[in-house]
Design an enzyme around this catalytic site. Structure first.
Site: not given
Ligand code: PBG
Length: 326
Positions: A194, A247
């Site tokens: 992320k 992400k």
């Protein structure tokens, strides 16, 4: 010319026969923003068509999605400021509305797959994903809080626990806590790679969860790095993650591909709020055709290697491709 690649593109039938990637609604996860109360359905300005909803409206939304064949949801709570504190204690409080809403959805629609969000930020008065001490985000003190939050969520009925905080060692801590509490069947979809991305803006507006001070760069990854993502993936796989997530998605297709090539676990990609908002804005201006650009975008993420795509377009996709006439 002996080789003419265009021969295989001559007709729809031929193109269909050689199509390498297929995207169906079963690959998609729809984010839902939940709030406490009754009769609430407030549109998120930067994510048109997405709302903060109370339980009554959430149940209607889930029922509608199920009609289109969309059964996977990831839930995020918008928590009132007075319930936030430094240690995010509301996250596992028995009266927590997020947990109650989850149980209610699961009771009415057991066929759904519900994914949680594990991070302190929606419940933290500091707006960070970990405990803040002297301006620093402290890792190890955060872990037991994430574990408590995860067990409470498993108890509420979530199928998958979604740690999105990027603390080191959290997947193992959560796995052990879940097993100890008897939730060995509850899986973990880890936000493995992320990034400290500029594309989370609309989401933070939706939840009012932006950090009160500083940024998230000491825990979320540097957008310049891919190799480091493989270290994160190896750790998460070894710590017992059931899914590895990348992400954001679109600016990180190379990272999705790298994880798909190197790991056997299913790969998820989070097509984040800012990425969806850009496309929506261009379509609203008449610069792009939503009906064509949206599915092409989702297909690209799938082609790069994402088995699962979390996207604010999930419902529209499901609607467009469901054969049900309502
Ligand atoms: C919070 C969390 C964020 C998102 C999902 N979980 C925001 C952040 O890290 O600040 C972003 C999702 C999106 O932008 O759509 N832990």
């Amino acid at each position: 010319m002996l080789r003419r690649p265009r021969r295989n593109r001559r007709s729809a039938a031929l193109r269909g026969m050689v199509q390498e990637t297929h995207l169906t609604t079963s690959h998609l996860v729809y984010p839902l923003f939940v709030v406490d109360g009754k009769g609430i359905k407030e549109e998120i300005k930067s994510l048109p068509g997405n709302y903060r909803m109370s339980l009554d409206n959430i149940l209607l939304e889930v029922a509608e999605c199920l009609k289109y064949g969309l059964s996977n949801f990831i839930l995020f709570p918008a928590v009132e400021e007075h319930l936030k504190d430094k240690l995010a204690t509301y996250s596992y409080h028995p009266d927590n509305f997020y947990l109650k809403i989850t149980s209610a959805i699961k009771k009415q629609f057991p066929e759904t797959c519900l994914i949680s969000d594990v991070a302190m930020d929606p419940y933290s008065s500091d707006g960070h994903d970990g405990v803040v001490r002297d301006g620093k985000i402290v890792n190890d003190e955060t872990l037991p809080i994430l574990a408590k939050m995860s067990v409470a969520q498993a108890k509420a009925g979530f199928d998958l626990i979604g740690p999105s905080d990027m603390m080191d060692g959290r997947v193992q801590t959560i796995r052990e806590a879940l097993d100890e509490a008897g939730y060995y069947e509850t899986g973990i979809m880890s936000y493995t790679v992320k990034y400290a991305s500029a594309f989370y803006g609309p989401f933070r507006d939706a939840l009012d969860s932006a950090p009160k001070a500083g940024d998230k760069k000491t825990y979320q990854m540097n957008p310049a790095n891919r190799q480091e993502g493989l270290i994160e993936a190896e750790l998460d796989a070894n710590e017992g993650a059931d899914f590895l997530m990348v992400k954001p998605a679109l600016n990180y297709l190379d990272v999705i591909y790298a994880l798909k090539q190197n790991f056997d676990l299913p790969i998820a990609a989070y097509h984040v709020s800012g990425e969806c908002a850009m496309l929506t804005a261009a379509c609203q201006n008449g610069w792009l055709d939503y009906e064509k650009a949206m599915p092409e975008t989702l297909l690209s993420i799938h082609r790069a290697g994402a088995d699962v795509i979390i996207t604010y377009f999930a419902k529209d996709f499901a609607k467009m491709y469901s054969n049900i006439n309502l």
